[in-house]
Design a protein around this motif. Structure first.
Motif, PDB file in Angstrom:
ATOM      1  N   PRO A   1      -5.658  11.598   5.483  1.00 23.35           N
ATOM      2  CA  PRO A   1      -5.828  10.403   6.320  1.00 23.35           C
ATOM      3  C   PRO A   1      -6.949   9.500   5.803  1.00 23.35           C
ATOM      4  O   PRO A   1      -6.845   8.272   5.875  1.00 23.35           O
ATOM      5  CB  PRO A   1      -6.159  10.980   7.688  1.00 23.35           C
TER       6      PRO A   1
ATOM      7  N   VAL B   1      -7.021   3.206   1.143  1.00 26.52           N
ATOM      8  CA  VAL B   1      -6.040   2.361   0.461  1.00 26.52           C
ATOM      9  C   VAL B   1      -5.686   1.158   1.318  1.00 26.52           C
ATOM     10  O   VAL B   1      -5.625   0.018   0.833  1.00 26.52           O
ATOM     11  CB  VAL B   1      -4.770   3.165   0.116  1.00 26.52           C
ATOM     12  N   LEU B   2      -5.477   1.388   2.617  1.00 23.37           N
ATOM     13  CA  LEU B   2      -5.143   0.291   3.525  1.00 23.37           C
ATOM     14  C   LEU B   2      -6.281  -0.720   3.618  1.00 23.37           C
ATOM     15  O   LEU B   2      -6.052  -1.934   3.652  1.00 23.37           O
ATOM     16  CB  LEU B   2      -4.812   0.841   4.914  1.00 23.37           C
TER      17      LEU B   2
ATOM     18  N   THR C   1      -0.278   4.649  -2.424  1.00 21.35           N
ATOM     19  CA  THR C   1      -0.764   5.866  -1.770  1.00 21.35           C
ATOM     20  C   THR C   1      -0.037   7.078  -2.320  1.00 21.35           C
ATOM     21  O   THR C   1       1.187   7.159  -2.233  1.00 21.35           O
ATOM     22  CB  THR C   1      -0.533   5.788  -0.249  1.00 21.35           C
TER      23      THR C   1
ATOM     24  N   SER D   1       1.562  10.815  -2.670  1.00 24.76           N
ATOM     25  CA  SER D   1       2.212  11.692  -1.696  1.00 24.76           C
ATOM     26  C   SER D   1       1.230  12.734  -1.178  1.00 24.76           C
ATOM     27  O   SER D   1       0.317  13.168  -1.880  1.00 24.76           O
ATOM     28  CB  SER D   1       3.416  12.381  -2.339  1.00 24.76           C
TER      29      SER D   1
ATOM     30  N   SER E   1      -1.190  12.482   0.876  1.00 25.09           N
ATOM     31  CA  SER E   1      -2.576  12.024   0.887  1.00 25.09           C
ATOM     32  C   SER E   1      -3.245  12.384   2.210  1.00 25.09           C
ATOM     33  O   SER E   1      -2.598  12.520   3.255  1.00 25.09           O
ATOM     34  CB  SER E   1      -2.634  10.504   0.692  1.00 25.09           C
TER      35      SER E   1
ATOM     36  N   PRO F   1       0.818  -1.233   0.000  1.00 26.48           N
ATOM     37  CA  PRO F   1       0.000   0.000   0.000  1.00 26.48           C
ATOM     38  C   PRO F   1       0.837   1.263   0.000  1.00 26.48           C
ATOM     39  O   PRO F   1       0.356   2.334  -0.387  1.00 26.48           O
ATOM     40  CB  PRO F   1      -0.830  -0.128   1.283  1.00 26.48           C
ATOM     41  N   LEU F   2       2.095   1.162   0.405  1.00 26.52           N
ATOM     42  CA  LEU F   2       2.968   2.338   0.392  1.00 26.52           C
ATOM     43  C   LEU F   2       3.139   2.893  -1.013  1.00 26.52           C
ATOM     44  O   LEU F   2       3.269   4.096  -1.213  1.00 26.52           O
ATOM     45  CB  LEU F   2       4.334   1.979   0.973  1.00 26.52           C
TER      46      LEU F   2
ATOM     47  N   ILE G   1      -5.617   7.497   2.815  1.00 27.03           N
ATOM     48  CA  ILE G   1      -4.675   6.473   3.280  1.00 27.03           C
ATOM     49  C   ILE G   1      -5.425   5.294   3.879  1.00 27.03           C
ATOM     50  O   ILE G   1      -5.128   4.125   3.606  1.00 27.03           O
ATOM     51  CB  ILE G   1      -3.687   7.069   4.301  1.00 27.03           C
ATOM     52  N   GLU G   2      -6.443   5.586   4.693  1.00 21.80           N
ATOM     53  CA  GLU G   2      -7.223   4.518   5.311  1.00 21.80           C
ATOM     54  C   GLU G   2      -7.990   3.719   4.261  1.00 21.80           C
ATOM     55  O   GLU G   2      -8.101   2.485   4.364  1.00 21.80           O
ATOM     56  CB  GLU G   2      -8.208   5.106   6.327  1.00 21.80           C
TER      57      GLU G   2
END
Length: 275
Positions: free
Chosen positions: A51, A57-58, A45, A47, A49, A41-42, A54-55
């Motif tokens: 929160p 994507v995770l 995601t 740059s 992004s 996921p790194l 990011i959540e």
């Protein structure tokens, strides 16, 4: 070839590489391992992004991972139904080439597929994998392989070290073939400090392993070798083409073309490459 590794590009249905590799394992009475690798996921995601992004994507990666892990039982059951006594399923997260390099250490053959619908499965990406993994690699074409057979096997031969390694890697396949055709190109120019006199005798080597092959010369210039190989393999009704990969430097191979690149991009039959 006792352990065959198959890279699967999805796990909701078994793609061409999985079907070919599993049927091949059945023919050779080998084990098969299905490997599904998804990116970290790194890397998915952007740059800076938020929160929330990011959540999201995770969560997508967690769902993907759960689905991939749950595919173990269906894969093993499917392979067992095809006569595979030992089947396994692994899931990896990270760079595909790095993952396959690691798992390749305990396998004898890697099966990949050329798939225009997946960017990472393009010929250039497949070429990088072939160079990286250190295993013989069978690349399955986009066209469906109706039935996996080893009846007719063609071998690209020019006396190079890569060609010798390819033949050595393919011995279990060649020994099962009803007919083997050596497609002889011009001998490779060598710039090494050692010259063997007499040169390596491919016919004697094959006979020593119980393989009787007939030969056919490729009457073409260097730039037409790839096209000629595929044309003659088609006329022979080959089930598989065996060839060494990247006989020249990587730079000249990709800058000038070359037989490896042409076959990798255009083959309509499975090809076993050995670097």
């Amino acid at each position: 070839m006792y352990d065959i590794l198959v890279n699967t590009i999805n796990f909701e249905n078994w793609p061409r590489a999985a079907r070919y590799g599993t049927q091949l394992a059945s023919l050779l009475q080998a084990s098969v391992t299905g490997a599904y690798v998804y990116p970290s996921p790194l890397y998915a995601t952007p740059s800076f992004s938020s929160p929330e992004l990011i959540e999201a994507v995770l969560e997508t990666c967690r769902t993907l991972e759960a689905g991939a892990l749950a595919a173990e039982r269906p894969f093993v059951s499917w392979a067992s139904g095809m006569g595979i006594e030992h089947a396994a399923w692994v899931v990896g997260q990270g760079n595909l080439a790095a993952a396959l390099v690691q798992i390749a250490c305990w396998h004898d053959l890697l099966v990949l597929e050329r798939n225009p619908e997946h960017a990472w499965a393009s010929p250039s990406d497949l070429a990088e994998l072939i160079l990286a993994v250190g295993l013989p690699c069978i690349v399955v074409p986009p066209q469906p392989v109706q039935a996996v057979s080893l009846s007719h096997v063609a071998v690209a031969w020019n006396g190079s070290s890569e060609a010798i390694r390819a033949v050595h890697a393919a011995l279990p396949v060649l020994q099962r073939a009803h007919e083997v055709l050596l497609l002889r190109g011009a001998p490779k120019e060598t710039f090494q400090e050692v010259t063997w006199k007499p040169p390596f005798d491919i016919d004697a080597y094959l006979k020593r392993h119980g393989i009787r092959a007939r030969s056919q010369d490729l009457l073409t210039n260097e730039h037409g070798v790839g096209e000629a190989l595929l044309e003659q393999a088609d006329r022979f009704h080959a089930d598989l083409l065996v060839m060494g990969a990247y006989g020249r430097s990587r730079f000249s191979e990709w800058a000038l073309g070359g037989a490896t690149r042409h076959v990798l991009w255009n083959a309509r039959l499975p090809v076993l490459f050995r670097h």
